[in-house]
Design a protein around this motif. Structure first.
Motif, PDB file in Angstrom:
ATOM      1  N   ALA A   1       0.777  -1.368   0.069  1.00  0.00           N
ATOM      2  CA  ALA A   1      -0.072   0.059   0.143  1.00  0.00           C
ATOM      3  C   ALA A   1       0.950   1.322  -0.197  1.00  0.00           C
ATOM      4  N   HIS A   2       1.237   1.611  -1.138  1.00  0.00           N
ATOM      5  CA  HIS A   2       1.873   2.861  -1.493  1.00  0.00           C
ATOM      6  C   HIS A   2       1.886   3.586  -2.781  1.00  0.00           C
ATOM      7  N   PRO A   3       1.674   4.598  -2.662  1.00  0.00           N
ATOM      8  CA  PRO A   3       1.253   5.357  -4.086  1.00  0.00           C
ATOM      9  C   PRO A   3       1.875   5.010  -5.234  1.00  0.00           C
ATOM     10  N   VAL A   4       3.157   4.686  -5.021  1.00  0.00           N
ATOM     11  CA  VAL A   4       4.275   4.418  -6.227  1.00  0.00           C
ATOM     12  C   VAL A   4       3.995   3.136  -6.746  1.00  0.00           C
ATOM     13  N   THR A   5       3.748   1.973  -5.771  1.00  0.00           N
ATOM     14  CA  THR A   5       3.291   0.502  -6.140  1.00  0.00           C
ATOM     15  C   THR A   5       2.108   0.532  -6.706  1.00  0.00           C
ATOM     16  N   TRP A   6       1.123   1.164  -5.990  1.00  0.00           N
ATOM     17  CA  TRP A   6      -0.274   1.132  -6.728  1.00  0.00           C
ATOM     18  C   TRP A   6      -0.262   1.833  -8.158  1.00  0.00           C
ATOM     19  N   THR A   7       0.606   2.934  -8.254  1.00  0.00           N
ATOM     20  CA  THR A   7       0.463   3.370  -9.733  1.00  0.00           C
ATOM     21  C   THR A   7       1.239   2.547 -10.582  1.00  0.00           C
ATOM     22  N   LEU A   8       2.084   1.644 -10.251  1.00  0.00           N
ATOM     23  CA  LEU A   8       2.792   0.704 -11.248  1.00  0.00           C
ATOM     24  C   LEU A   8       1.828  -0.482 -11.367  1.00  0.00           C
ATOM     25  N   GLY A   9       1.214  -0.851 -10.232  1.00  0.00           N
ATOM     26  CA  GLY A   9       0.071  -1.855 -10.400  1.00  0.00           C
ATOM     27  C   GLY A   9      -0.967  -1.673 -11.291  1.00  0.00           C
ATOM     28  N   ARG A  10      -1.411  -0.360 -11.370  1.00  0.00           N
ATOM     29  CA  ARG A  10      -2.494   0.230 -11.971  1.00  0.00           C
ATOM     30  C   ARG A  10      -2.024   0.356 -13.576  1.00  0.00           C
ATOM     31  N   VAL A  11      -0.925   0.542 -14.065  1.00  0.00           N
ATOM     32  CA  VAL A  11      -0.511   0.699 -15.409  1.00  0.00           C
ATOM     33  C   VAL A  11      -0.360  -1.065 -15.773  1.00  0.00           C
ATOM     34  N   LEU A  12      -0.002  -1.817 -14.908  1.00  0.00           N
ATOM     35  CA  LEU A  12      -0.034  -3.131 -15.318  1.00  0.00           C
ATOM     36  C   LEU A  12      -1.513  -3.808 -15.455  1.00  0.00           C
ATOM     37  N   ILE A  13      -2.159  -3.470 -14.751  1.00  0.00           N
ATOM     38  CA  ILE A  13      -3.603  -4.142 -14.496  1.00  0.00           C
ATOM     39  C   ILE A  13      -4.522  -3.496 -15.618  1.00  0.00           C
TER      40      ILE A  13
END
Length: 421
Positions: free
Chosen positions: A92-104
């Protein structure tokens, strides 16, 4: 439509599960981001990242399918979606969520391309339009039903992240076990973007603006609800109202679009949506008023995407309609990427009402631009307009090209009838 459902029910059921999973994760992240203390600006970047990935997937997935085939692409991307959904609460961190959203976003785009090509292959020329309509209904139904799942567990825990992961995983079975031999895959060579804009300025500008509107609705509605202090159940109802409006207004607007000047209908729908956004700003935290505004905004904005595609087709030769789909998708994708970012910036400046201000400005801009263009070009006679086919802004290149095929077939039938008479 019943014939389409009987022949493709397992595939359609798998698509429904995918949409439930996608609809739940979008809303859940908006709520969980507030719990984690993410700022509105950080959440706008997270939400925009999905559309960056989706646009990239729309352009790259067809080549992936041509290289390794539908089944490998579908299985790999769907597995990746399931994994990312599980990782959200653990990282739960903005950077990891951003990367996850790009991937998803990339993966969902590729999965849609694969599933839609299977569905298109299962349809005949006579049932293609019905298949597209049923597909759109299931997409909307999946997103609406996902909002109810938000109420079965605490958004601060892990359960609500596990549910969409499981749903996406389960969706593999009916899709992979029911499809016929994988169809040949190809996409039409795209039309030059400048030519597309010159051919239909209203269509191009409208698609850009509606990309921004839809991405704000899909990505920032839960963020708005969290910032406005709505409860989880109220956020669920608010987002469900957005998509119920889109589902219920799709066919009345489609019916009208084949019987009147489409620019008048575009202007009226955009003005109605803009007025609803302004009313929501004025009425503030009155929840019934928010639900009514959400119903109208969703009801106007979702059909406008299909209406703008149909209007663009009115100014294209049948042989150019399929080629225009890639350009329309790209323009929509650019608007979709910018939507959450601008919405987040406005919310950061004036508070939660920046959400409705953004929607109001974009929809009223479309109304004003359409009114201006009505003074620059004569209307296409109603009996010469292209066929309206329902398609959502989240559609992949396959669904948009299917919509174009429906319009092309209708145009050829009209030409044949004219020659026969």
């Amino acid at each position: 439509m019943l014939q389409v459902f009987r022949s493709s029910w397992a595939l359609l059921f798998g698509i429904l599960l995918l949409m439930v999973g996608n609809g739940l994760q979008g809303t859940l992240l908006g709520v969980r981001g507030g719990i984690e203390g993410f700022s509105t600006f950080e959440m706008s970047i997270v939400m925009s990242a999905y559309f960056v990935g989706f646009l990239g997937g729309s352009r790259l997935a067809p080549e992936m399918i041509r290289r390794v085939g539908h089944i490998r692409v579908f299985a790999a991307l769907a597995s990746m979606i399931s994994a990312v959904l599980i990782l959200y609460p653990a990282l739960a961190h903005p950077v990891t969520w951003t990367l996850g959203r790009v991937l998803i976003g990339f993966c969902f785009s590729g999965v849609y391309v694969t599933a839609e090509s299977w569905l298109n292959n299962a349809a005949t020329n006579e049932t293609r339009g019905q298949a597209l309509s049923l597909y759109m209904i299931l997409q909307m139904a999946g997103i609406v039903s996902a909002q109810g799942l938000l109420l079965i567990a605490d958004p601060a825990g892990f359960v609500l992240f596990i549910i969409p992961s499981v749903l996406v995983s389960i969706s593999f079975a009916p899709i992979l076990l029911s499809v016929s031999p994988t169809p040949a895959f190809d996409t039409t060579r795209p039309m030059n973007l400048i030519k597309l804009v010159r051919t239909s300025p209203t269509g191009a500008v409208g698609i850009l603006l509606m990309g921004g509107v839809y991405s704000a609705l899909f990505g920032m509605s839960a963020v708005f609800g969290t910032e406005a202090g709505l409860s989880v159940s109220q956020i669920s109802g608010f987002i469900a109202a957005l998509y119920m409006g889109g589902l219920l207004f799709q066919y009345p607007i489609g019916w009208l679009s084949d019987r009147m000047d489409r620019r008048t209908l575009i202007l009226a729908a955009a003005a109605t949506g803009g007025a609803a956004g302004g009313a929501a700003m004025a009425l503030g935290a009155d929840y019934p008023a928010l639900l009514a505004a959400a119903f109208l905004i969703g009801g106007m904005s979702n059909p406008l995407y299909s209406l703008l595609i149909a209007y663009t087709n009115d100014h294209l030769e049948p042989d150019d309609m399929a080629a225009a789909s890639a350009g329309l998708l790209f323009i929509n994708g650019v608007g979709a990427i910018l939507g959450p970012l601008v919405t987040g910036a406005l919310m950061g400046i004036i508070g939660p009402q920046g959400f409705f201000l953004f929607l109001m400005l974009l929809m009223l801009s479309l109304a004003v631009f359409t009114a201006y263009r009505m003074t620059q070009r004569a209307a296409v006679p109603v009996d010469e307009t292209a066929s309206y086919a329902p398609v959502l802004p989240t559609a992949s290149p396959v669904a948009v090209e299917v919509a174009q095929e429906v319009a092309i077939e209708a145009a050829h039938e009209e030409e044949s009838d004219a020659l026969a008479s």
